[in-house]
Write an enzyme that holds these catalytic residues in place. Structure first.
Site, PDB file in Angstrom:
ATOM      1  N   ASP A   1     -22.067 -24.721 -13.807  1.00 17.70           N
ATOM      2  CA  ASP A   1     -21.860 -25.818 -12.898  1.00 17.70           C
ATOM      3  C   ASP A   1     -22.792 -25.879 -11.898  1.00 17.70           C
ATOM      4  O   ASP A   1     -23.043 -24.895 -11.101  1.00 17.70           O
ATOM      5  CB  ASP A   1     -20.395 -25.646 -12.448  1.00 17.70           C
ATOM      6  CG  ASP A   1     -19.565 -26.487 -11.671  1.00 17.70           C
ATOM      7  OD1 ASP A   1     -20.086 -27.840 -12.124  1.00 17.70           O
ATOM      8  OD2 ASP A   1     -19.078 -26.746 -10.493  1.00 17.70           O
TER       9      ASP A   1
ATOM     10  N   HIS B   1     -22.591 -34.316  -1.262  1.00 22.10           N
ATOM     11  CA  HIS B   1     -21.518 -33.504  -1.459  1.00 22.10           C
ATOM     12  C   HIS B   1     -22.145 -31.956  -0.684  1.00 22.10           C
ATOM     13  O   HIS B   1     -21.510 -31.632   0.108  1.00 22.10           O
ATOM     14  CB  HIS B   1     -20.941 -33.184  -2.747  1.00 22.10           C
ATOM     15  CG  HIS B   1     -20.167 -31.800  -3.226  1.00 22.10           C
ATOM     16  ND1 HIS B   1     -19.025 -31.732  -2.447  1.00 22.10           N
ATOM     17  CD2 HIS B   1     -20.354 -30.776  -3.317  1.00 22.10           C
ATOM     18  CE1 HIS B   1     -18.342 -30.643  -3.042  1.00 22.10           C
ATOM     19  NE2 HIS B   1     -19.102 -29.994  -3.569  1.00 22.10           N
TER      20      HIS B   1
ATOM     21  N   GLU C   1     -12.691 -31.273  -8.357  1.00 24.06           N
ATOM     22  CA  GLU C   1     -14.235 -31.759  -8.113  1.00 24.06           C
ATOM     23  C   GLU C   1     -14.284 -32.772  -9.135  1.00 24.06           C
ATOM     24  O   GLU C   1     -14.289 -32.254 -10.444  1.00 24.06           O
ATOM     25  CB  GLU C   1     -15.131 -30.741  -8.256  1.00 24.06           C
ATOM     26  CG  GLU C   1     -14.927 -29.796  -6.932  1.00 24.06           C
ATOM     27  CD  GLU C   1     -16.168 -28.569  -6.716  1.00 24.06           C
ATOM     28  OE1 GLU C   1     -16.896 -28.442  -7.969  1.00 24.06           O
ATOM     29  OE2 GLU C   1     -16.278 -28.271  -5.799  1.00 24.06           O
TER      30      GLU C   1
ATOM     31  N   GLU D   1     -16.532 -34.540 -11.655  1.00 22.51           N
ATOM     32  CA  GLU D   1     -17.803 -34.227 -12.350  1.00 22.51           C
ATOM     33  C   GLU D   1     -17.944 -34.668 -13.682  1.00 22.51           C
ATOM     34  O   GLU D   1     -17.136 -35.287 -14.285  1.00 22.51           O
ATOM     35  CB  GLU D   1     -18.036 -32.579 -12.369  1.00 22.51           C
ATOM     36  CG  GLU D   1     -17.696 -31.770 -11.237  1.00 22.51           C
ATOM     37  CD  GLU D   1     -18.145 -30.246 -11.231  1.00 22.51           C
ATOM     38  OE1 GLU D   1     -19.054 -30.061 -12.069  1.00 22.51           O
ATOM     39  OE2 GLU D   1     -17.779 -29.632 -10.497  1.00 22.51           O
TER      40      GLU D   1
ATOM     41  N   ASP E   1     -13.590 -29.696 -12.016  1.00 17.26           N
ATOM     42  CA  ASP E   1     -13.848 -28.257 -11.701  1.00 17.26           C
ATOM     43  C   ASP E   1     -12.807 -27.901 -10.653  1.00 17.26           C
ATOM     44  O   ASP E   1     -12.994 -27.850  -9.712  1.00 17.26           O
ATOM     45  CB  ASP E   1     -15.203 -27.949 -11.487  1.00 17.26           C
ATOM     46  CG  ASP E   1     -15.447 -26.707 -11.326  1.00 17.26           C
ATOM     47  OD1 ASP E   1     -15.087 -25.899 -12.264  1.00 17.26           O
ATOM     48  OD2 ASP E   1     -16.061 -26.165 -10.738  1.00 17.26           O
TER      49      ASP E   1
ATOM     50  N   ARG F   1     -10.302 -23.380  -2.485  1.00 11.41           N
ATOM     51  CA  ARG F   1     -11.076 -23.373  -1.271  1.00 11.41           C
ATOM     52  C   ARG F   1     -10.636 -22.228  -0.452  1.00 11.41           C
ATOM     53  O   ARG F   1     -12.063 -21.848   0.304  1.00 11.41           O
ATOM     54  CB  ARG F   1     -11.001 -24.858  -0.467  1.00 11.41           C
ATOM     55  CG  ARG F   1     -11.395 -26.146  -1.270  1.00 11.41           C
ATOM     56  CD  ARG F   1     -12.897 -26.073  -2.043  1.00 11.41           C
ATOM     57  NE  ARG F   1     -13.170 -27.080  -2.717  1.00 11.41           N
ATOM     58  CZ  ARG F   1     -13.995 -27.410  -3.374  1.00 11.41           C
ATOM     59  NH1 ARG F   1     -14.939 -26.488  -3.360  1.00 11.41           N
ATOM     60  NH2 ARG F   1     -14.304 -28.780  -4.041  1.00 11.41           N
TER      61      ARG F   1
ATOM     62  N   GLN G   1     -12.366 -19.315  -2.258  1.00 16.56           N
ATOM     63  CA  GLN G   1     -13.841 -19.550  -2.240  1.00 16.56           C
ATOM     64  C   GLN G   1     -14.647 -19.078  -1.031  1.00 16.56           C
ATOM     65  O   GLN G   1     -15.469 -18.645  -0.806  1.00 16.56           O
ATOM     66  CB  GLN G   1     -13.972 -20.900  -2.667  1.00 16.56           C
ATOM     67  CG  GLN G   1     -15.600 -21.453  -2.763  1.00 16.56           C
ATOM     68  CD  GLN G   1     -15.766 -22.707  -3.087  1.00 16.56           C
ATOM     69  OE1 GLN G   1     -14.932 -23.523  -3.196  1.00 16.56           O
ATOM     70  NE2 GLN G   1     -16.915 -23.243  -3.570  1.00 16.56           N
TER      71      GLN G   1
ATOM     72  N   LYS H   1     -13.191 -20.476  -8.267  1.00 14.29           N
ATOM     73  CA  LYS H   1     -13.591 -21.223  -9.315  1.00 14.29           C
ATOM     74  C   LYS H   1     -13.160 -20.985 -10.964  1.00 14.29           C
ATOM     75  O   LYS H   1     -13.272 -21.934 -11.815  1.00 14.29           O
ATOM     76  CB  LYS H   1     -15.041 -21.486  -9.301  1.00 14.29           C
ATOM     77  CG  LYS H   1     -15.809 -21.991  -8.096  1.00 14.29           C
ATOM     78  CD  LYS H   1     -15.491 -23.579  -8.137  1.00 14.29           C
ATOM     79  CE  LYS H   1     -16.149 -24.277  -7.065  1.00 14.29           C
ATOM     80  NZ  LYS H   1     -16.212 -25.603  -7.139  1.00 14.29           N
TER      81      LYS H   1
ATOM     82  N   THR I   1     -11.189 -25.017 -15.416  1.00 12.48           N
ATOM     83  CA  THR I   1     -12.106 -26.213 -15.655  1.00 12.48           C
ATOM     84  C   THR I   1     -11.735 -27.187 -16.798  1.00 12.48           C
ATOM     85  O   THR I   1     -11.545 -26.668 -18.009  1.00 12.48           O
ATOM     86  CB  THR I   1     -13.533 -25.872 -15.853  1.00 12.48           C
ATOM     87  OG1 THR I   1     -13.889 -25.095 -14.725  1.00 12.48           O
ATOM     88  CG2 THR I   1     -14.399 -27.230 -15.793  1.00 12.48           C
TER      89      THR I   1
ATOM     90  N   THR J   1     -19.797 -31.785  -7.798  1.00 13.63           N
ATOM     91  CA  THR J   1     -18.990 -32.869  -7.371  1.00 13.63           C
ATOM     92  C   THR J   1     -19.929 -34.008  -7.275  1.00 13.63           C
ATOM     93  O   THR J   1     -20.977 -34.022  -6.649  1.00 13.63           O
ATOM     94  CB  THR J   1     -18.455 -32.314  -6.317  1.00 13.63           C
ATOM     95  OG1 THR J   1     -17.655 -31.233  -6.179  1.00 13.63           O
ATOM     96  CG2 THR J   1     -17.388 -33.225  -5.343  1.00 13.63           C
TER      97      THR J   1
ATOM     98  N   GLU K   1     -13.517 -32.872   0.693  1.00 16.53           N
ATOM     99  CA  GLU K   1     -14.486 -33.860   1.547  1.00 16.53           C
ATOM    100  C   GLU K   1     -13.497 -35.059   2.063  1.00 16.53           C
ATOM    101  O   GLU K   1     -13.717 -35.493   3.169  1.00 16.53           O
ATOM    102  CB  GLU K   1     -15.456 -34.719   0.607  1.00 16.53           C
ATOM    103  CG  GLU K   1     -16.632 -33.383   0.541  1.00 16.53           C
ATOM    104  CD  GLU K   1     -17.375 -33.904  -0.704  1.00 16.53           C
ATOM    105  OE1 GLU K   1     -18.524 -34.545  -0.263  1.00 16.53           O
ATOM    106  OE2 GLU K   1     -17.105 -33.981  -1.952  1.00 16.53           O
TER     107      GLU K   1
END
Length: 396
Positions: A112, A119, A184, A186, A218, A222, A225, A238, A242, A329, A343
């Site tokens: 990824d 981003h 995310e 993608e 994905d 948070r 992470q 993560k 996915t 992202t 975001e």
């Protein structure tokens, strides 16, 4: 605009200028490879009879290489566009509603990237306030991490809220379900032909190795992470899931969406010089519980997929059929173009006020759907399909 005799297909986003590949089963029959046309699937095993289409994965077909990809696409398009070929093709046309879609390819490795300037800038401002938001290397190479191929799942798979270690309210580590589950939006790139160990792939060879694209979500925890990522980057936050869309859109269907890509300053090193125009002007949409929350523009991406592949292999890392790498992202300059809740809500500080309630991050029961479209070679709009998943409680 390319036309087809299949009823309703021309205006569906899945017309004769798209023809994405997938794997399906009908009733108790064995899996087969087909291409979508409107609300039908052309069974390539029956229509063309080649052994690679009597399979439960696109991998045997993808491994044949770009000459076979283009020849097959031309044959399928001819059968679906020409009235004279209708008697030959129509017996192999299967209503989509009578099928069950399988994962379209067997994933080899998963990487990824982190290719959106907006981003990366937003994340830097949130987590390193008062500092330069981009790390010094960001404009020089496509940053990425290696994910887990075994947790790449097809659209429609429920997403179990991950458990993990995170920072507690008073700073001490605690273990439990993620309270900041995110998405995310993608784009993913599916490798068709591999390489031997020690060989790199230059940017101008991108289209000889990448078969097509899928829409990717994905999923990201948070809070897990943020606690784990220093010093080695994403791991538990993560690796739990996915999601990918069920249709692989061939690169040849995206010809009208291609452009040079955005300006890169400073100019990248020679091995990252663009070999062709592989910026992609795709329109994406993110929906939570069927409510539109964002329209990320893929055209805004800083690094292009040919550059990502060149960097992925520049150290001699080999490619395998079915390898998947994703863009990271997709986010644009406007607040309503951000491709993650991180975001959109500025790390939960500015929750979204939606018809069904307030959201900072995802709650159990929330369903996220990400879709993408592009201009087709015939002048209409083609669909890349949709990737969807529903959050279910964790098992901590």
């Amino acid at each position: 605009m390319s036309t087809t005799w299949v009823p309703g297909a021309d205006d569906s986003g899945f017309g004769a200028d798209n023809l994405p590949y997938g794997v399906f089963v009908r009733g108790g029959a064995a899996p087969r490879v087909g291409v979508r046309i409107g609300d039908h699937i052309l069974d390539l095993a029956g229509a063309l009879g080649e052994p690679e289409f009597f399979a439960d994965s696109l991998n045997p077909f993808m491994a044949r290489g770009s000459t076979a990809w283009r020849s097959t696409r031309s044959k399928a398009a001819g059968m679906l566009a020409a009235d004279a070929a209708r008697p030959q093709a129509e017996p192999h046309l299967v209503p989509l509603a009578e099928t069950r879609l399988l994962p379209p390819f067997t994933v080899g490795d998963y990487v990824d990237f982190y290719s959106s300037l907006e981003h990366a800038t937003n994340v830097g401002r949130m987590f390193r306030p008062g500092e330069e938001p981009l790390n010094p290397n960001w404009r020089h190479l496509p940053v990425a991490y290696h994910g887990r191929a075994g947790t790449v799942v097809p659209s429609g798979t429920d997403i179990v809220r991950p458990c993990g270690q995170r920072r507690g309210d008073t700073g001490e580590p605690v273990f439990g379900p993620s309270t900041r589950l995110d998405i995310e939006a993608e784009l993913g790139f599916v490798v068709g032909t591999g390489t031997s160990l020690g060989r790199s792939v230059p940017t101008d060879a991108f289209a000889e190795h990448v078969f097509g694209v899928v829409v990717v979500n994905d999923w990201s925890a948070r809070d897990i992470q943020a606690w784990e990522y220093v010093p080695l980057g994403p791991f538990q936050g993560k690796s739990f899931a996915t999601s990918v869309s069920p249709w692989v859109v061939p690169l040849d269907a995206l010809g009208a969406a291609r452009f040079a890509g955005r300006e890169q300053v400073p100019a990248p090193l020679p091995y990252l010089h663009r070999g062709a125009d592989w910026g992609l002007d795709l329109a994406m949409e993110v929906r939570v519980n069927n409510e539109l929350v964002s329209r990320p523009p893929y055209a805004a991406m800083y690094w292009t997929p040919d550059q990502m592949l060149a960097h992925l292999t520049c150290n001699g890392a080999s490619l395998r059929t079915g390898d998947l790498y994703a863009s990271g992202t997709v986010s644009g300059a406007r607040p309503d173009q951000r491709g993650s809740l991180l975001e959109l809500t500025w790390n939960g500080a500015e929750p979204l006020e939606l018809d069904f309630g307030r959201r900072g991050f995802l709650l159990d029961g929330d369903t996220v759907a990400i879709s993408a479209t592009a201009r087709g070679m015939g002048g209409g709009t083609i669909s890349l399909g949709e990737v969807r998943g529903t959050v279910v409680p964790g098992n901590c």
